[in-house]
Design an enzyme around this catalytic site. Structure first.
Site, PDB file in Angstrom:
ATOM      1  N   PHE A 189       0.820  -1.227   0.000  1.00 41.41           N
ATOM      2  CA  PHE A 189       0.000   0.000   0.000  1.00 41.41           C
ATOM      3  C   PHE A 189       0.845   1.265   0.000  1.00 41.41           C
ATOM      4  O   PHE A 189       0.379   2.331  -0.371  1.00 41.41           O
ATOM      5  CB  PHE A 189      -0.946  -0.004   1.221  1.00 41.41           C
ATOM      6  CG  PHE A 189      -0.281   0.390   2.510  1.00 41.41           C
ATOM      7  CD1 PHE A 189      -0.114   1.730   2.850  1.00 41.41           C
ATOM      8  CD2 PHE A 189       0.205  -0.569   3.398  1.00 41.41           C
ATOM      9  CE1 PHE A 189       0.519   2.100   4.028  1.00 41.41           C
ATOM     10  CE2 PHE A 189       0.844  -0.209   4.571  1.00 41.41           C
ATOM     11  CZ  PHE A 189       0.996   1.130   4.883  1.00 41.41           C
ATOM     12  N   LYS A 224      -1.191  -6.800  -9.276  1.00 41.84           N
ATOM     13  CA  LYS A 224      -2.157  -6.996  -8.184  1.00 41.84           C
ATOM     14  C   LYS A 224      -1.756  -5.979  -7.109  1.00 41.84           C
ATOM     15  O   LYS A 224      -0.886  -6.217  -6.278  1.00 41.84           O
ATOM     16  CB  LYS A 224      -2.036  -8.438  -7.657  1.00 41.84           C
ATOM     17  CG  LYS A 224      -3.282  -8.995  -6.968  1.00 41.84           C
ATOM     18  CD  LYS A 224      -3.793  -8.156  -5.830  1.00 41.84           C
ATOM     19  CE  LYS A 224      -2.995  -8.312  -4.564  1.00 41.84           C
ATOM     20  NZ  LYS A 224      -3.398  -7.352  -3.493  1.00 41.84           N
ATOM     21  N   GLU A 227      -5.029  -3.734  -1.927  1.00 43.28           N
ATOM     22  CA  GLU A 227      -6.472  -3.448  -1.910  1.00 43.28           C
ATOM     23  C   GLU A 227      -6.778  -2.216  -1.056  1.00 43.28           C
ATOM     24  O   GLU A 227      -7.897  -1.731  -1.037  1.00 43.28           O
ATOM     25  CB  GLU A 227      -7.253  -4.677  -1.418  1.00 43.28           C
ATOM     26  CG  GLU A 227      -6.960  -5.137   0.007  1.00 43.28           C
ATOM     27  CD  GLU A 227      -5.728  -6.034   0.149  1.00 43.28           C
ATOM     28  OE1 GLU A 227      -4.721  -5.810  -0.545  1.00 43.28           O
ATOM     29  OE2 GLU A 227      -5.788  -6.960   0.987  1.00 43.28           O
ATOM     30  N   SER A 238       5.436  -7.044   3.193  1.00 44.32           N
ATOM     31  CA  SER A 238       6.012  -7.386   4.500  1.00 44.32           C
ATOM     32  C   SER A 238       6.781  -8.708   4.420  1.00 44.32           C
ATOM     33  O   SER A 238       6.529  -9.540   3.537  1.00 44.32           O
ATOM     34  CB  SER A 238       4.886  -7.473   5.523  1.00 44.32           C
ATOM     35  OG  SER A 238       3.951  -8.449   5.101  1.00 44.32           O
ATOM     36  N   CYS A 297       9.446   1.765   3.365  1.00 45.49           N
ATOM     37  CA  CYS A 297      10.370   0.650   3.636  1.00 45.49           C
ATOM     38  C   CYS A 297      11.785   1.155   3.819  1.00 45.49           C
ATOM     39  O   CYS A 297      12.638   0.438   4.316  1.00 45.49           O
ATOM     40  CB  CYS A 297      10.337  -0.346   2.502  1.00 45.49           C
ATOM     41  SG  CYS A 297      10.918   0.385   0.979  1.00 45.49           S
TER      42      CYS A 297
END
Ligand code: NAD
Length: 496
Positions: free
Chosen positions: A150, A174, A177, A227, A282
């Site tokens: 995200f 993908k 969401e 993650s 990150c």
């Protein structure tokens, strides 16, 4: 309730058929802004089939055509950067300037990939044996998929898709969401740039869609960023199915500050690296390792900067820090601060007590001093606006702390001593190193990747390693005897 967000398959929006959706929030308002479709295995199968057909055609496109589409995509990103940044801010929460920054760093990858005619040049050895030439070529894999987090809804997809597409593959994205809309804007841009339908696909979804991609025999490679536990699952499952997998995981990035450092420069850099994007990066600095007598000066310099950060809706000009992605995540981050305090860390600046907007998933910037490696605030990736200060006596002690951490994405050193900086760069067990630079994200013509629990697989992302990842090598050994040679009857006159 606002919009409904659907998939992008074969060049157009396709409403989901699974009957499953997830809410998408505006985290600054704390409200559900949309519902996103979650793909079923059957929908994944259909999307892969469309991508497979598109890939067969796309690999035949000339390098100059591919380059011109990438140049047009670059133009789209320039012209529509503001629009894309607004979409990112509305769903992710990061401030508009930060969203523009992520687009700029993603766009670099489109510029790099526009050099595909140069990047795909192979080697050639003339006369390896008599009349024999040997040469290498690189060919696309077919259908490749990217599963993204995200926190960078435009940049991370661009890390992957620019090179994958330039190399002649069809790319299925993908996205997370939690902030799915940026991916649809990218799809629209690719289409306007002239990319044939089916070469770029967006499949929204959760674990079901990811597992279907991992299991699908026609998906040749998976690029993942997210993650560590999910990265490990993706790597193990994908490679067990014979796929190429690069899976980038979580991080706990340390900044080592030596006693001779310019404390103001270090404090400015660390504040922006720790609290920018509310720490949801990150490459965020989440631990400052203060060596010797710099500690008090540094903690003071950090502490005076934090109350000046303007926290609010990232869409409002002048805001420095937006909300966290969800209410649950905000509560989890605040829970870490509680635990840190209970286990003996000193809360120098307490973000739980900041004056914050009433709605939305906000938490103030928090500074914890006297953190020790046994505390959960040190051990775990918090992914929020919390900075730990660990005090050590020597450079060696600081280096050992960093090298003992299971994560190894990025790190930085702040010093005026070139010898110490070089020793750090030589000995630190981390994939990306900054010297007086807090967030050393490599430019697009290098590659991005951490070590240890921050990356599973052997290919770093984007840059030269991205080109290698999205292509397979082929070596041709060819003999063309000299037609004038008397030993070979070619059936036609040998003199002209
Ligand atoms: P996440 O791992 O929860 O999700 C990443 C992606 O995996 C999403 O698309 C999500 O839908 C999917 N996913 C989630 N759970 C899954 C499961 N059980 N099975 C299959 N798929 C699943 O990560 P996130 O919260 O979106 O992003 C934050 C994390 O990403 C942080 O740990 C951060 O450090 C990491 N990150 C790493 C890098 C890097 O370059 N190393 C870059 C950005 C973010």
């Amino acid at each position: 309730m606002g919009q409904h967000i659907s998939h992008w398959i074969d060049g157009r929006i396709r409403p989901g058929t699974s009957g499953r959706t997830a809410p998408v929030f505006n985290p600054a308002l704390g409200e559900v802004a949309a519902e996103v479709d979650l793909a079923s295995t059957a929908e994944v199968d259909k999307a892969v089939l469309a991508a497979k057909q598109a890939a067969a055609e796309w690999r035949t496109s000339s390098l100059s055509r591919r380059a011109s589409i990438l140049f047009a995509m670059r133009q789209q990103l320039h012209e529509r950067a503001d629009e894309l940044a607004s979409v990112i801010t509305a769903e992710h929460g990061k401030v508009h300037a930060d969203a523009l920054g992520e687009i700029a760093r993603g766009l670099e990858n489109v510029e790099f990939a526009a050099g595909v005619p140069q990047l795909l040049k192979g080697g050639f050895s003339e006369q390896a044996a008599t009349d024999v030439d040997v040469y290498s070529i690189r060919q696309p894999l077919g259908v490749v998929a990217g599963i993204t987090p995200f926190n960078f809804p435009a940049m991370v997809p661009l890390w992957m898709c620019a090179n994958a597409i330039a190399c002649g593959n069809a790319f299925i994205l993908k996205p997370s969401e939690k902030d799915p809309s940026a991916s649809l804007l990218l799809a629209d841009m690719w289409q306007r740039a002239g990319l044939p339908d089916g070469v770029f696909t967006v499949l929204h979804g959760d674990r079901e869609a990811v597992d279907a991609l991992l299991e699908h025999p026609d998906v040749a490679a998976i690029s993942f960023v997210g993650s560590t536990p999910v990265a490990r699952h993706i790597y193990e499952t994908g490679t067990a199915r014979g796929k190429r997998v690069q899976a980038l995981g979580g991080a706990k990035n340390h900044a080592l500050v030596l006693p001779d450092a310019d404390v103001d420069l270090a404090a400015d850099a660390i504040v922006s690296a720790a609290y920018g994007s509310a720490g949801e990066r990150c490459m965020a600095v989440s631990v400052t390792v203060a060596v010797g007598d710099v500690a008090d000066r540094l903690v003071e310099a950090l502490a005076i900067r934090l109350p000046k950060l303007v926290i609010g809706d990232g869409a409002t000009a002048g805001t420095d820090m937006g909300p966290l992605i969800t209410a649950e995540h905000r509560d989890r981050v605040a829970g870490y601060v509680d635990e840190g305090e209970r286990s003996g860390a000193r809360v120098v600046v307490d973000g739980r007590e900041s004056t914050l907007p009433e709605s939305g998933f906000f938490l103030g910037a928090t500074l914890l001093d006297h953190v020790t490696p046994d505390m959960s605030v040190y051990r775990d990736e918090i992914f929020g606006p919390v900075l730990d200060v660990v005090r050590v006596d020597t450079f060696e002690e600081g280096l050992a702390l960093i090298n003992n951490n299971p994560y190894a994405n990025g790190t930085a050193i702040f010093t005026r001593d070139g010898g110490a900086a070089r020793k750090f760069q030589f000995e630190v067990q981390v994939g990306m190193v900054g010297i007086n630079v807090p967030i050393p994200v490599p430019v697009a013509y290098y590659s991005f990747g951490g070590w240890k629990a921050s990356l599973f697989g052997d290919a770093h992302m984007y840059g030269p390693e991205g080109i290698a990842f999205y292509t397979k090598g082929k070596v041709v050994t060819s003999r063309w005897p000299d037609p004038s040679s008397s030993e070979v009857d070619l059936g036609f006159p040998t003199t002209r």
